[in-house]
Structure formats: C-alpha cells, structure tokens
Write a protein that holds these residues in place. Structure first.
Motif, PDB file in Angstrom:
ATOM      1  N   TYR A   1      11.900 -54.800  -3.860  1.00 46.76           N
ATOM      2  CA  TYR A   1      12.193 -54.644  -2.431  1.00 46.76           C
ATOM      3  C   TYR A   1      12.784 -55.932  -1.883  1.00 46.76           C
ATOM      4  O   TYR A   1      12.287 -56.505  -0.927  1.00 46.76           O
ATOM      5  CB  TYR A   1      10.915 -54.273  -1.674  1.00 46.76           C
ATOM      6  CG  TYR A   1      10.513 -52.835  -1.873  1.00 46.76           C
ATOM      7  CD1 TYR A   1      10.748 -51.878  -0.889  1.00 46.76           C
ATOM      8  CD2 TYR A   1       9.919 -52.419  -3.056  1.00 46.76           C
ATOM      9  CE1 TYR A   1      10.395 -50.564  -1.065  1.00 46.76           C
ATOM     10  CE2 TYR A   1       9.561 -51.098  -3.247  1.00 46.76           C
ATOM     11  CZ  TYR A   1       9.791 -50.179  -2.252  1.00 46.76           C
ATOM     12  OH  TYR A   1       9.442 -48.865  -2.440  1.00 46.76           O
TER      13      TYR A   1
ATOM     14  N   GLU B   1       3.602 -42.133   2.675  1.00 48.23           N
ATOM     15  CA  GLU B   1       3.475 -43.150   3.715  1.00 48.23           C
ATOM     16  C   GLU B   1       2.016 -43.560   3.884  1.00 48.23           C
ATOM     17  O   GLU B   1       1.097 -42.873   3.446  1.00 48.23           O
ATOM     18  CB  GLU B   1       4.026 -42.617   5.050  1.00 48.23           C
ATOM     19  CG  GLU B   1       5.525 -42.392   5.028  1.00 48.23           C
ATOM     20  CD  GLU B   1       6.078 -42.075   6.406  1.00 48.23           C
ATOM     21  OE1 GLU B   1       5.283 -41.662   7.280  1.00 48.23           O
ATOM     22  OE2 GLU B   1       7.290 -42.251   6.616  1.00 48.23           O
TER      23      GLU B   1
ATOM     24  N   PHE C   1       7.191 -48.082   5.973  1.00 44.54           N
ATOM     25  CA  PHE C   1       6.171 -47.571   5.064  1.00 44.54           C
ATOM     26  C   PHE C   1       5.192 -46.639   5.761  1.00 44.54           C
ATOM     27  O   PHE C   1       4.220 -46.198   5.153  1.00 44.54           O
ATOM     28  CB  PHE C   1       5.428 -48.740   4.411  1.00 44.54           C
ATOM     29  CG  PHE C   1       6.315 -49.577   3.527  1.00 44.54           C
ATOM     30  CD1 PHE C   1       6.547 -49.220   2.212  1.00 44.54           C
ATOM     31  CD2 PHE C   1       6.954 -50.702   4.027  1.00 44.54           C
ATOM     32  CE1 PHE C   1       7.383 -49.966   1.407  1.00 44.54           C
ATOM     33  CE2 PHE C   1       7.790 -51.466   3.232  1.00 44.54           C
ATOM     34  CZ  PHE C   1       8.007 -51.097   1.918  1.00 44.54           C
TER      35      PHE C   1
ATOM     36  N   ASP D   1       6.911 -54.161  -1.372  1.00 47.93           N
ATOM     37  CA  ASP D   1       6.402 -52.796  -1.268  1.00 47.93           C
ATOM     38  C   ASP D   1       5.004 -52.854  -0.659  1.00 47.93           C
ATOM     39  O   ASP D   1       4.025 -53.135  -1.346  1.00 47.93           O
ATOM     40  CB  ASP D   1       6.372 -52.162  -2.658  1.00 47.93           C
ATOM     41  CG  ASP D   1       5.975 -50.693  -2.625  1.00 47.93           C
ATOM     42  OD1 ASP D   1       5.430 -50.243  -1.595  1.00 47.93           O
ATOM     43  OD2 ASP D   1       6.195 -49.999  -3.628  1.00 47.93           O
ATOM     44  N   TYR D   2       4.905 -52.584   0.633  1.00 45.09           N
ATOM     45  CA  TYR D   2       3.625 -52.700   1.325  1.00 45.09           C
ATOM     46  C   TYR D   2       2.606 -51.697   0.796  1.00 45.09           C
ATOM     47  O   TYR D   2       1.396 -51.962   0.812  1.00 45.09           O
ATOM     48  CB  TYR D   2       3.815 -52.510   2.828  1.00 45.09           C
ATOM     49  CG  TYR D   2       4.613 -53.606   3.522  1.00 45.09           C
ATOM     50  CD1 TYR D   2       5.203 -54.647   2.801  1.00 45.09           C
ATOM     51  CD2 TYR D   2       4.784 -53.596   4.902  1.00 45.09           C
ATOM     52  CE1 TYR D   2       5.935 -55.636   3.427  1.00 45.09           C
ATOM     53  CE2 TYR D   2       5.519 -54.595   5.541  1.00 45.09           C
ATOM     54  CZ  TYR D   2       6.096 -55.601   4.798  1.00 45.09           C
ATOM     55  OH  TYR D   2       6.815 -56.589   5.429  1.00 45.09           O
ATOM     56  N   ILE D   3       3.086 -50.544   0.338  1.00 48.61           N
ATOM     57  CA  ILE D   3       2.167 -49.560  -0.233  1.00 48.61           C
ATOM     58  C   ILE D   3       1.540 -50.110  -1.503  1.00 48.61           C
ATOM     59  O   ILE D   3       0.336 -49.957  -1.747  1.00 48.61           O
ATOM     60  CB  ILE D   3       2.904 -48.236  -0.508  1.00 48.61           C
ATOM     61  CG1 ILE D   3       3.420 -47.634   0.797  1.00 48.61           C
ATOM     62  CG2 ILE D   3       1.999 -47.246  -1.236  1.00 48.61           C
ATOM     63  CD1 ILE D   3       4.271 -46.398   0.611  1.00 48.61           C
TER      64      ILE D   3
END
Length: 346
Positions: free
Chosen positions: A75, A117, A163, A230-232
């Motif tokens: 990302y 999400e 996200f 990637d926050y997830i």
C-alpha cells in the motif's frame, strides 16, 4: 469513477476496449485474469497496435497491452506516484503478495478494489501546539494546516475511510474552537466527536476519557503523520498477536554526510567511518490499542502513550509491532514544503 471502470479481462477485444476508453477519464485500462495482473493498456497502445497490424479490432487486448508494467507491492501510494512521474506513465497497479490487484494509482487519484471493511473507532490526538510547524501554527492549529486541497486531518481521515472506518474522535486543546468550527461547516460521510483537554495530558493521557467506551480495539494516531499501509492487516496483526498495544514502526535509513570518528580512551583517533549509513526502527505515532490498555491509563495525568506501553510491558503485557517501509510513513512535521506533501498524498 470506480475501480471496476478501469478493469477488463485480457480476452476483451480491441473494439470493446475502445468503447470503454471513450468514457474513461484516464484513457487507460488494467488487464486481469481472476484478479491477477496481466498488463495495462492505454489508448496509445491501441493506436500503435493498429498502425502496425491494420484495422484488426477483433484482436484481443492482450496482443496490444504492456504485459510487464511497473507495479508496487503493498500500500505504497507515494512509491507509485514516484514511478508515474519518473517514467511518465499513466497508471501503476498496486498488488498484494499474490500479485492480485488491490488498487490502481493515477497521477491524481487512487481507486481501490472492493474488499472487506472494518468499522473500528479512530482516535486522533490533535491537541498539541504544533511547535515543529511554527510559524504556520501561530495562525492555524496543526490539524487544520492545508495540504493540497484539504487539511491534514481530512487526509488522515480519508485513509481510514478507505478501509471502512466512519467514527472518529478528536482530542483537542490548542485552538480547539477553530477546529470544531471548521468541521461543522463541511459535509462529511463520517461522524466526529470531540474531547477537550483543559490542560495538556501528553500523547496518552487523553485516552483516559475513553474508559469503558469501547469493546473492540481502536486506532490511535497523531494529526501530523500519514501511514500508507493496509489498516485491516494492522488490526488483524494486533488481534492475532494478543497484544494490548500494537505500534506501527518504520524502517528508517539514515546517512551521515560526514566521516564518523572513533577515539580511544586517550583521545587518539583510531578509525574513521566515511559517510556511514544506519537503519533503525522508529515509532510512527500510529497504534492499535485494546480497551484494556485504555483502562490502565491514569486519570487527569500527563502521560505519553509510549511510557504507558513500556510500563505495561514491564508488567507482562504484550506490546506488538507492525513494520512498514520508511517511504510509507509521511511525517508532516518534518517537511517544510506543504505543497510537496500534498503531491505525495493525492
């Protein structure tokens, strides 16, 4: 303008691709097969193909496309934009570790594939005086500093919105009324609540206001940095590692532009290391914290979140880390040219 508008299968005919490109703002398409990148196609690629091969509109686009395009793994939008500028190309796909496309980057936009999400709450620590950014912050508080066509706070929120996050809290101190007034005047697709610090409580003390509020982990970040990651995946790492706090850390490369001198005990020179380079891990100021962490923050006491974390580590709690590359950490406070920052964060 949606991600799907720019994706076609490699077996699409050139005639079909031309129809799609007519309504395509960037005049470019990304070819995929089962989510795996095959190549990229621009209107220029089609023109060159037709000049060389005649009016063969029934041929498939795979015969005209660039099949080994420049890409970015992960990302890292800043890296993708650097490639766009250096190579003067139209589009750079971003891939995951399996070469599946998760986003495509243009010069002034990034389009993301639909994905699962998250809706975890986000706390933005926005109460500081912004002393690193004087004289700008003598007029505007740091959260409202313009970066491109938006404020730094809006850019941070925009990254979380990609996200799925939609609930935000701002912990405010310096020039708080200006910040509240600004956000009350703009339309948003998310909710913002405010916590007022009547006295400075450090980077962690303000978390005490959230005791008993959350049942799931929350994101905590400062209002002068942007993380391209990637926050997830960061959240998942926090949960799987059973950490009470996960700190996002960046790999920082530093080059000393001088010869570094080594002395013995008498002061005699015994070595010179010319322009050495070092790699260290630095704290980005981006965290995932569990509700249990918040419960252990002292009330009405000046505390830094790092001091709380080290104290809890000494008591046996796990403090986790999530590693990103240096270029994925953009520190607004270290950059003098806010216009340049805006270009990086488009």
């Amino acid at each position: 303008m949606q991600y799907s508008d720019y994706i076609v299968r490699a077996t699409t005919t050139i005639n079909q691709a031309l129809t799609i490109l007519e309504n395509n703002e960037y005049k470019a398409l990304v070819l995929e097969e089962e989510g795996i990148l095959y190549g990229v196609l621009t209107d220029g690629d089609i023109r060159r193909f037709l000049i060389k091969n005649g009016n063969r509109l029934d041929f498939t686009v795979e015969q005209a496309a660039t099949v080994n395009p420049s890409t970015v793994t992960g990302y890292h939008e800043q890296e993708a934009r650097t490639i766009l500028e250096q190579l003067d190309c139209t589009v750079v796909p971003m891939l995951d570790s399996s070469c599946r496309i998760h986003a495509i980057v243009f010069h002034d936009a990034t389009l993301h594939r639909n994905r699962n999400e998250i809706d975890n709450h986000v706390i933005i620590m926005a109460g500081g005086y912004g002393t690193r950014l004087y004289p700008y912050t003598e007029i505007l508080p740091k959260p409202l500093l313009p970066v491109g066509n938006a404020t730094i706070t809006e850019l941070i929120i925009d990254r979380f919105r990609k996200f799925g996050c939609r609930d935000f809290s701002l912990v405010l101190g310096y020039k708080r009324n200006l910040i509240k007034s600004y956000f009350s005047e703009i339309p948003t697709e998310y909710t913002i609540s405010y916590i007022d610090e009547d006295q400075p409580l450090g980077t962690g003390g303000g978390l005490a206001f959230f005791k008993g509020v959350f049942e799931a982990p929350v994101f905590v970040t400062y209002c002068d940095n942007v993380i391209e990651a990637d926050y997830i995946d960061i959240l998942q790492s926090h949960i799987e590692s059973a950490s009470i706090l996960t700190m996002v850390v960046a790999r920082k490369h530093t080059k000393i532009p001088y010869g570094v001198i080594e002395l013995d005990e008498s002061g005699a020179i015994i070595g010179i290391n010319e322009k050495p380079e070092y790699t260290n891990l630095i704290n980005t100021g981006f965290y995932v914290i569990s509700p249990e962490f918040i419960d252990m923050v002292e009330d009405n006491e000046f505390q830094h979140i790092t001091d709380i974390a080290l104290k809890l580590a000494d008591e046996g709690h796990r403090i986790g880390s999530y590693l990103i590359d240096d270029g994925c950490f953009i520190d607004i406070g270290q950059l003098d040219d806010l216009k340049e920052v805006g270009n990086k964060l488009r």
